[in-house]
Design a protein around this motif. Structure first.
Motif, PDB file in Angstrom:
ATOM      1  N   VAL A  24     -27.850   2.517  45.607  1.00  0.00           N
ATOM      2  CA  VAL A  24     -29.509   2.184  44.596  1.00  0.00           C
ATOM      3  C   VAL A  24     -30.403   2.317  44.856  1.00  0.00           C
ATOM      4  O   VAL A  24     -31.110   2.956  43.987  1.00  0.00           O
ATOM      5  CB  VAL A  24     -28.487   0.741  43.375  1.00  0.00           C
ATOM      6  N   PHE A  25     -30.525   0.890  45.256  1.00  0.00           N
ATOM      7  CA  PHE A  25     -31.749   0.366  45.386  1.00  0.00           C
ATOM      8  C   PHE A  25     -33.024   1.520  46.700  1.00  0.00           C
ATOM      9  O   PHE A  25     -33.772   2.056  46.733  1.00  0.00           O
ATOM     10  CB  PHE A  25     -32.669  -1.092  46.189  1.00  0.00           C
ATOM     11  N   SER A  26     -32.672   2.060  47.582  1.00  0.00           N
ATOM     12  CA  SER A  26     -33.125   3.399  47.964  1.00  0.00           C
ATOM     13  C   SER A  26     -33.375   3.935  47.470  1.00  0.00           C
ATOM     14  O   SER A  26     -34.452   5.041  47.456  1.00  0.00           O
ATOM     15  CB  SER A  26     -31.630   3.819  49.620  1.00  0.00           C
ATOM     16  N   LEU A  27     -32.988   4.842  46.213  1.00  0.00           N
ATOM     17  CA  LEU A  27     -32.497   5.862  45.540  1.00  0.00           C
ATOM     18  C   LEU A  27     -33.894   5.645  44.064  1.00  0.00           C
ATOM     19  O   LEU A  27     -34.927   6.704  44.423  1.00  0.00           O
ATOM     20  CB  LEU A  27     -31.007   6.219  45.187  1.00  0.00           C
ATOM     21  N   LEU A  28     -33.782   4.093  44.220  1.00  0.00           N
ATOM     22  CA  LEU A  28     -35.248   4.248  43.259  1.00  0.00           C
ATOM     23  C   LEU A  28     -36.631   3.896  43.527  1.00  0.00           C
ATOM     24  O   LEU A  28     -37.723   4.687  42.874  1.00  0.00           O
ATOM     25  CB  LEU A  28     -34.762   2.354  42.690  1.00  0.00           C
TER      26      LEU A  28
ATOM     27  N   GLY B 197     -38.168   0.232  54.349  1.00  0.00           N
ATOM     28  CA  GLY B 197     -37.294   1.091  55.957  1.00  0.00           C
ATOM     29  C   GLY B 197     -37.044   0.081  56.109  1.00  0.00           C
ATOM     30  O   GLY B 197     -36.038   0.158  56.567  1.00  0.00           O
ATOM     31  N   ARG B 198     -37.662  -0.887  56.011  1.00  0.00           N
ATOM     32  CA  ARG B 198     -37.677  -2.660  56.387  1.00  0.00           C
ATOM     33  C   ARG B 198     -35.831  -3.500  56.029  1.00  0.00           C
ATOM     34  O   ARG B 198     -35.516  -3.661  56.180  1.00  0.00           O
ATOM     35  CB  ARG B 198     -38.916  -3.255  56.804  1.00  0.00           C
ATOM     36  N   PHE B 199     -36.456  -3.445  54.453  1.00  0.00           N
ATOM     37  CA  PHE B 199     -35.845  -4.180  53.757  1.00  0.00           C
ATOM     38  C   PHE B 199     -34.630  -3.597  52.846  1.00  0.00           C
ATOM     39  O   PHE B 199     -33.862  -4.185  52.611  1.00  0.00           O
ATOM     40  CB  PHE B 199     -36.325  -5.192  52.512  1.00  0.00           C
ATOM     41  N   ILE B 200     -34.691  -2.087  52.377  1.00  0.00           N
ATOM     42  CA  ILE B 200     -33.792  -2.049  51.634  1.00  0.00           C
ATOM     43  C   ILE B 200     -32.535  -0.699  52.227  1.00  0.00           C
ATOM     44  O   ILE B 200     -31.617  -0.758  51.986  1.00  0.00           O
ATOM     45  CB  ILE B 200     -34.670  -0.978  50.215  1.00  0.00           C
ATOM     46  N   PHE B 201     -33.269   0.315  52.697  1.00  0.00           N
ATOM     47  CA  PHE B 201     -32.367   1.630  53.169  1.00  0.00           C
ATOM     48  C   PHE B 201     -31.723   1.012  54.154  1.00  0.00           C
ATOM     49  O   PHE B 201     -30.570   1.444  54.326  1.00  0.00           O
ATOM     50  CB  PHE B 201     -33.444   1.947  53.707  1.00  0.00           C
ATOM     51  N   CYS B 202     -31.672  -0.653  55.498  1.00  0.00           N
ATOM     52  CA  CYS B 202     -31.059  -0.799  56.353  1.00  0.00           C
ATOM     53  C   CYS B 202     -29.758  -1.599  55.742  1.00  0.00           C
ATOM     54  O   CYS B 202     -28.939  -1.236  56.470  1.00  0.00           O
ATOM     55  CB  CYS B 202     -31.507  -2.100  57.328  1.00  0.00           C
ATOM     56  N   GLU B 203     -29.680  -1.924  54.359  1.00  0.00           N
ATOM     57  CA  GLU B 203     -28.567  -2.133  53.356  1.00  0.00           C
ATOM     58  C   GLU B 203     -27.902  -1.480  53.385  1.00  0.00           C
ATOM     59  O   GLU B 203     -26.432  -1.899  53.092  1.00  0.00           O
ATOM     60  CB  GLU B 203     -29.189  -2.752  51.979  1.00  0.00           C
ATOM     61  N   ASN B 204     -27.765  -0.612  53.967  1.00  0.00           N
ATOM     62  CA  ASN B 204     -26.528   0.951  53.443  1.00  0.00           C
ATOM     63  C   ASN B 204     -25.938   1.002  55.129  1.00  0.00           C
ATOM     64  O   ASN B 204     -24.181   1.138  54.720  1.00  0.00           O
ATOM     65  CB  ASN B 204     -27.561   1.983  53.664  1.00  0.00           C
ATOM     66  N   ASN B 205     -26.458  -0.389  56.101  1.00  0.00           N
ATOM     67  CA  ASN B 205     -25.029  -0.434  57.108  1.00  0.00           C
ATOM     68  C   ASN B 205     -24.309  -1.125  57.545  1.00  0.00           C
ATOM     69  O   ASN B 205     -23.459  -1.478  58.431  1.00  0.00           O
ATOM     70  CB  ASN B 205     -26.143  -0.164  58.387  1.00  0.00           C
ATOM     71  N   HIS B 206     -24.653  -2.467  56.057  1.00  0.00           N
ATOM     72  CA  HIS B 206     -24.132  -3.622  55.873  1.00  0.00           C
ATOM     73  C   HIS B 206     -22.605  -3.322  55.592  1.00  0.00           C
ATOM     74  O   HIS B 206     -22.082  -3.242  55.228  1.00  0.00           O
ATOM     75  CB  HIS B 206     -24.835  -4.509  54.629  1.00  0.00           C
TER      76      HIS B 206
END
Length: 466
Positions: free
Chosen positions: A231-235, A211-220
């Protein structure tokens, strides 16, 4: 008895006390002296012998003896008073406000330079804080521009609540896992809890990182980072599912064969990832995903949803806060130093005024001591007059021949005493003028000090202005 004798009889038994190094001067009682000196006995004896003769012109031996005894008291008193008045005169002559006044001048005149020494380095440091804040402001503006952000960053003021919830979540999951593992542990619930701690810690940590470092990258705004984030969120989601499924297999294996649980769980996991028939193990799987999701949710909201926005926004706010805090610190220290200076000056001025009061007290003591002494000497003359008067009156009563003519006159003898110097340096008026002058100067200098403080407050505000 003559009128003089009657008047002298009115003398009261009192003690005259000096106000400086107290000296007791007894007011001798006439009748006591008459008895002590055997005046009447001597008068009767000499009168019956018709002594002194009618032709005598000076005091007889008895009268001279009386004079000598009273004069001895006067001499001793004079010596004591001489020492007392000399000490007072020395104190009066040496009393001065120069040292105190010079100290006040030094403090007032040195205020500006002391402030410069104390606060110029801090002013430079405040300038450094200001530069950091300006740079942080620029960095934030550039970040918002580069990332097309118009909103204000949103993040909690403190993550204490976040980590408290995560800790509680970890505790709950640990006990849930421990309950499920308890059946396969030789130590029961305690053994299950010990084993479950590691599993829960891994699960919660993975959820928070997700939640802190991976999923938020979807907002970039960057498509590359957005795609890598997806990709990393799915992983991470797949990893969470696989991890919790394996834990469910492990739980089932514990019931079947506690000693070989790990190997058995790997074999059943390979043979069929969903081949779990135990309801409790499926509940363990669902609980694991639930706690993972809670950790991911809290991790996502632990900072602003846009990567890096919260950090750079906090830097800007923190530097602004550093300026405000340090500025207030300098102002407080400046005001405190100003207050300490005023208190010191007021204390020294109070000391000066105490010197003025002390001078008045010393002069009053000097004059009072002289007054006591002069009254004492007059009392001794009165004692002598009374004694001689009683002596002559009784002598006349016992005589057969006429008394000498000088019996009818005052004896006129004066004590041979060292002269008491009654002069002193009366500096009261001069000292009053000096104190008044100093007070006016201090009032004026206090206004200058306030102006200097105001000037420095202006410098501080300017140094802190963004």
């Amino acid at each position: 008895m003559t009128g003089v004798s009657k008047m002298l009889n009115k003398l009261k038994t009192t003690t005259i006390v000096s106000t400086f190094d107290p000296i007791d001067f007894p007011a001798y009682v006439n009748e006591d002296l008459i008895l002590d000196y055997m005046v009447k006995d001597k008068a009767v004896d000499s009168g019956r012998r018709n002594s002194p003769s009618e032709a005598a012109t000076s005091l007889d031996s008895n009268e001279l003896d009386f004079l000598h005894k009273i004069e001895t008291i006067a001499v001793q008193s004079t010596l004591k008073v001489g020492e007392s008045t000399r000490a007072l005169r020395d104190s009066i002559d040496s009393l001065s406000i120069t040292e105190r006044a010079d100290k006040i001048d030094k403090v007032l005149e040195g205020f500006e330079s002391e402030v410069q020494v104390k606060f110029a380095p801090q002013l430079n440091e405040l300038e450094g804080y200001r530069v950091d804040a300006i740079n942080a402001e620029k960095d934030l503006a550039e970040f918002k521009k580069d990332n097309a952000l118009r909103r204000t960053a949103s993040y909690p003021e403190s993550n204490v609540l976040t980590f408290s919830i995560l800790g509680f979540t970890l505790l709950v999951e640990t006990f849930c896992n421990g309950f499920f593992f308890a059946k396969g542990s030789d130590l029961g619930l305690l053994g299950g809890v010990v084993e479950a701690v590691v599993i829960s810690l891994i699960n919660i940590s993975l959820g928070f990182i997700f939640g802190r470092f991976i999923f938020c990258e979807n907002n970039h705004i960057s498509s590359v980072r957005k795609k890598s984030g997806a990709v990393f969120s799915l992983l991470f989601i797949v990893a969470a599912i696989i991890f919790n499924l394996f834990i469910a297999h492990y739980r089932a294996a514990l019931e079947a064969s506690p000693d070989q649980a790990t190997l058995l769980a790997i074999e059943t996991f390979k043979s069929g990832i969903l081949s779990i028939s135990d309801v409790g193990s499926w509940l363990l799987f669902l609980f694991g995903l639930l706690f993972y999701s809670i950790a991911a949710f809290k991790g996502y909201h632990a900072d602003d949803a846009y990567p890096g926005y919260g950090r750079i926004s906090r830097r800007k706010n923190n530097t602004k806060g550093d300026i405000d805090d340090f500025k207030q610190q300098i102002i407080d220290e400046l005001n405190e130093y100003h207050s300490e200076t005023i208190i010191q000056v007021d204390q020294d001025l109070k000391g000066v005024k105490q010197k003025q009061t002390q001078l008045k007290s010393l002069i009053s003591s000097f004059e009072h001591q002289l007054g006591i002494y002069n009254s004492h000497i007059l009392n001794l003359y009165s004692n002598l007059n009374y004694i001689i008067t009683v002596y002559r009156e009784r002598n006349i009563e016992e005589r057969e021949t006429p008394p000498p003519s000088y019996f009818l006159e005052a004896h006129g003898k004066i004590f041979q005493l060292e002269e008491i110097d009654g002069d002193f340096s009366d500096k009261r008026e001069h000292l009053s003028e000096e104190v008044e002058k100093l007070s006016k100067k201090i009032t004026s200098e206090k206004n200058s000090l306030l102006q200097e403080v105001d000037n420095w407050n202006g410098k501080i505000e300017k140094a802190a202005k963004l």
